[in-house]
Design a protein around this motif. Structure first.
Motif, PDB file in Angstrom:
ATOM      1  N   THR A 107       0.805  -1.218   0.000  1.00  0.00           N
ATOM      2  CA  THR A 107       0.000   0.000   0.000  1.00  0.00           C
ATOM      3  C   THR A 107       0.841   1.274   0.000  1.00  0.00           C
ATOM      4  N   GLY A 155       1.328   4.485  -7.379  1.00  0.00           N
ATOM      5  CA  GLY A 155       1.059   3.054  -7.342  1.00  0.00           C
ATOM      6  C   GLY A 155       0.908   2.473  -8.735  1.00  0.00           C
ATOM      7  N   GLN A 204       4.509   0.576  -5.078  1.00  0.00           N
ATOM      8  CA  GLN A 204       4.500   2.029  -4.934  1.00  0.00           C
ATOM      9  C   GLN A 204       5.890   2.547  -5.268  1.00  0.00           C
TER      10      GLN A 204
END
Length: 82
Positions: A39, A63, A76
């Motif tokens: 994330t 991302g 990322q």
């Protein structure tokens, strides 16, 4: 705050890109620092740390989905402006 596919993040004048992968390029003056699996929270934490430590003035986390074997994984990229 939404503007042209980017969502502003408070610390370090960072932005997280929401633009399609094929159409996205880092802003002028930004260079790739590192990539992270997972994330955007990890990327933003590292970006904030660099701003606080004076390593760079601003950062952008972008991302992208990358196919590894038969699985798609989120990566990322941390781009920084020194």
């Amino acid at each position: 705050m939404e503007e042209s596919g980017r969502t502003a993040v408070l610390a370090g004048d960072a932005v997280t890109s929401g633009a399609p992968q094929g159409d996205w390029h880092p802003p002028a003056g930004y260079v790739l620092e590192r990539s992270f699996l997972g994330t955007g929270a990890v990327c933003r934490k590292e970006g904030d740390r660099g701003v606080a430590g004076g390593q760079w003035r601003q950062y952008v986390c972008h991302g992208k989905m990358v196919k590894v074997a038969d699985l798609w994984m989120l990566y990322q990229d941390l781009y920084v402006k020194k």
